[in-house]
Scaffold this active site. Structure first.
Site, PDB file in Angstrom:
ATOM      1  N   PHE A 136       0.858  -1.190   0.000  1.00  0.00           N
ATOM      2  CA  PHE A 136       0.000   0.000   0.000  1.00  0.00           C
ATOM      3  C   PHE A 136       0.891   1.236   0.000  1.00  0.00           C
ATOM      4  O   PHE A 136       1.795   1.365   0.827  1.00  0.00           O
ATOM      5  CB  PHE A 136      -0.921   0.038   1.231  1.00  0.00           C
ATOM      6  CG  PHE A 136      -1.883   1.205   1.172  1.00  0.00           C
ATOM      7  CD1 PHE A 136      -3.139   1.070   0.582  1.00  0.00           C
ATOM      8  CD2 PHE A 136      -1.515   2.459   1.665  1.00  0.00           C
ATOM      9  CE1 PHE A 136      -4.008   2.156   0.492  1.00  0.00           C
ATOM     10  CE2 PHE A 136      -2.377   3.546   1.575  1.00  0.00           C
ATOM     11  CZ  PHE A 136      -3.624   3.400   0.990  1.00  0.00           C
ATOM     12  N   ASP A 221       9.293   2.561   1.518  1.00  0.00           N
ATOM     13  CA  ASP A 221       8.171   3.407   1.931  1.00  0.00           C
ATOM     14  C   ASP A 221       8.030   3.270   3.452  1.00  0.00           C
ATOM     15  O   ASP A 221       7.549   2.251   3.949  1.00  0.00           O
ATOM     16  CB  ASP A 221       6.893   2.953   1.211  1.00  0.00           C
ATOM     17  CG  ASP A 221       5.667   3.763   1.636  1.00  0.00           C
ATOM     18  OD1 ASP A 221       5.733   4.463   2.663  1.00  0.00           O
ATOM     19  OD2 ASP A 221       4.640   3.678   0.945  1.00  0.00           O
ATOM     20  N   LYS A 250       2.886  10.706   8.151  1.00  0.00           N
ATOM     21  CA  LYS A 250       2.150  10.348   9.365  1.00  0.00           C
ATOM     22  C   LYS A 250       2.638  11.085  10.621  1.00  0.00           C
ATOM     23  O   LYS A 250       2.202  12.187  10.884  1.00  0.00           O
ATOM     24  CB  LYS A 250       2.145   8.828   9.547  1.00  0.00           C
ATOM     25  CG  LYS A 250       1.336   8.118   8.424  1.00  0.00           C
ATOM     26  CD  LYS A 250       0.787   6.809   8.876  1.00  0.00           C
ATOM     27  CE  LYS A 250       0.244   5.951   7.758  1.00  0.00           C
ATOM     28  NZ  LYS A 250      -1.172   6.154   7.481  1.00  0.00           N
TER      29      LYS A 250
HETATM   30  N1  PMP Z   1       2.436   4.488   2.296  1.00  0.00           N
HETATM   31  C1  PMP Z   1       2.145   3.679   3.333  1.00  0.00           C
HETATM   32  C2  PMP Z   1       3.059   2.547   3.675  1.00  0.00           C
HETATM   33  C3  PMP Z   1       1.003   3.920   4.115  1.00  0.00           C
HETATM   34  O1  PMP Z   1       0.715   3.106   5.139  1.00  0.00           O
HETATM   35  C4  PMP Z   1       0.166   5.018   3.772  1.00  0.00           C
HETATM   36  C5  PMP Z   1      -1.073   5.357   4.576  1.00  0.00           C
HETATM   37  N2  PMP Z   1      -1.645   4.346   5.285  1.00  0.00           N
HETATM   38  C6  PMP Z   1       0.518   5.818   2.677  1.00  0.00           C
HETATM   39  C7  PMP Z   1       1.670   5.520   1.973  1.00  0.00           C
HETATM   40  C8  PMP Z   1      -0.325   7.002   2.253  1.00  0.00           C
HETATM   41  O2  PMP Z   1      -0.249   8.005   3.201  1.00  0.00           O
HETATM   42  P1  PMP Z   1      -1.390   9.161   3.255  1.00  0.00           P
HETATM   43  O3  PMP Z   1      -2.631   8.493   3.751  1.00  0.00           O
HETATM   44  O4  PMP Z   1      -0.831  10.167   4.219  1.00  0.00           O
HETATM   45  O5  PMP Z   1      -1.531   9.688   1.885  1.00  0.00           O
END
Ligand code: PMP
Length: 398
Positions: A136, A221, A250
């Site tokens: 994700f 990521d 985050k």
């Molecule tokens: N990458 C990862 C690994 C995530 O867990 C998330 C959000 N859960 C995102 C990207 C996207 O972040 P955002 O919701 O702040 O756009």
């Protein structure tokens, strides 16, 4: 004074006027402190949702609150047409902590991933991206193209071309997929949304080596795994990796919307005008992030996550034996904790909420805990007991 309404009134207003893209629980949260949140009726919950990973340092940390308060009266907006004191200091601190010399500043995880993908294409002159099954990475078109879950992708086809998804933890598949066309490989060190699935160190080291050998960039990521969550400041440090690009977001600014893409020496300084955003590196977010990073270091939140994660694993590790009919596996790293159930997780989340514990799903059948890293062991014990009680009640009801 804002008018004070009831839980149901707020719910009705949101239902009437919000976009509808979120499925919400019947709970209106109005306040948070440390590892607790309160609803509109004054009920307190132990918060293992943790702002979906944005509350690692705890809700309303006094140092971040004070930094925001002070900066709000000085300067809120200052695009990167100019230099800024808070931004300069944040860049210095963030790059030192990440041991990567540069960073692009933005406002969310998806934006940080989007930046990494564009930078990888730009730096390599290649277009292919290799991502993983169950990965994700966010919901903007580039990040969504790297995200695996069909229900997020399918309504928006066609997505960005030249993305390949390979099985996670399968080095042979990476060996085949990474070619001289590959701009980057994008992986999570622990898949969060995809079910709390940790990668093996040898796999990640192997993928990094393949990237170096074939001229592709290696992107970890760390949007969910960053800032102490897994027991190290960044999860890749568990395995001695050195990513070329690293999106984070985050918890970076203690709960304020903020993100960054860290950039290695190998990628180097990028060219003006290839990317940008109005609010990137805004002074308010930078001041909050400066304070939040200080808190993480001063309170050794990564160390706390390692110890408390160990406690949870000890306490709940034998759930698959004790609740054989309901629990398949318990896994995680630090305080990114997952319990894979044999059935659906939604009723378990609901029952936990009625016992004063908020938790997350990761897919349809994994219960995910993402508590603030400042949570006390006694509260985690209470969470563990609530999970056992819910499993016992549900088992008895079958
Ligand atoms: N990458 C990862 C690994 C995530 O867990 C998330 C959000 N859960 C995102 C990207 C996207 O972040 P955002 O919701 O702040 O756009």
């Amino acid at each position: 004074m804002t008018e004070v309404l009831s839980n149901l009134d707020y719910m009705a207003l949101e239902e009437a006027h919000s976009s509808g893209v979120y499925a919400k629980r019947a709970l209106t949260i109005v306040r948070g402190e440390g590892a607790y949140v309160w609803d509109a009726e004054g009920n307190r919950y132990i918060d293992c949702v943790g702002g979906q990973g944005a509350a690692n340092i705890g809700h309303a940390h006094p140092k971040v609150v004070e930094a925001i308060r002070a900066q709000a009266g000085v300067l809120l907006s200052c695009p990167e047409l100019f230099y800024n004191d808070q931004r300069a200091l944040l860049l210095q601190k963030l790059t030192a902590l990440a041991q990567m010399p540069r960073a692009y500043l933005c406002n969310s995880g998806a934006e940080a991933v989007e930046a990494a993908l564009k930078f990888a294409r730009f730096a390599t002159g290649r277009t292919h991206i290799v991502a993983t099954m169950r990965g994700f990475h966010g919901r903007t078109m580039g990040a969504l193209s790297a995200t695996w879950e069909p229900k997020y992708r399918e309504p928006f086809a066609p997505l960005v071309p030249n993305y390949t998804h390979i099985p996670y933890n399968d080095l042979a598949a990476a060996e085949t997929a990474i070619t001289d066309q590959t701009a980057a490989v994008l992986v999570e060190v622990v898949q969060g949304e995809g079910g709390v699935r940790p990668a093996e160190g040898d796999y990640l080291r192997g993928v990094q080596a393949l990237c170096r050998e074939r001229g592709a960039l290696f992107i970890t990521d760390e949007v969910q795994t960053g800032f102490g969550r897994t027991g190290r400041l960044f999860a890749h440090q568990h395995y001695g990796l050195s990513p070329d690009l690293m999106p984070v977001a985050k918890s970076i600014a203690g709960g304020m919307p903020f993100g960054a893409c860290l950039i290695s020496e190998r990628v180097g300084k990028l060219q003006p005008a290839i990317h940008g955003t109005t609010f990137g590196g805004n002074p308010l977010g930078c001041a909050a992030a400066l304070a939040a990073l200080d808190v993480m270091v001063e309170e050794d939140l990564a160390g706390r996550a390692a110890v408390l994660g160990g406690f949870l694993l000890e306490r709940l590790g034998d759930l698959p034996q004790r609740f054989r009919a309901q629990v398949r596996e318990v896994r995680g790293l630090g305080l990114l904790f997952g319990i894979e159930l044999r059935g659906k997780v939604a009723p378990v989340l609901k029952a936990l909420q009625s016992k004063g514990v908020l938790a997350l799903p990761a897919g349809l059948n994994v219960l995910r805990l993402l508590p603030p890293l400042v949570i006390g062991q006694a509260d985690l014990e209470q969470v563990a007991s609530a999970i056992e009680a819910v499993l016992a009640e549900m088992g008895a009801a079958e």
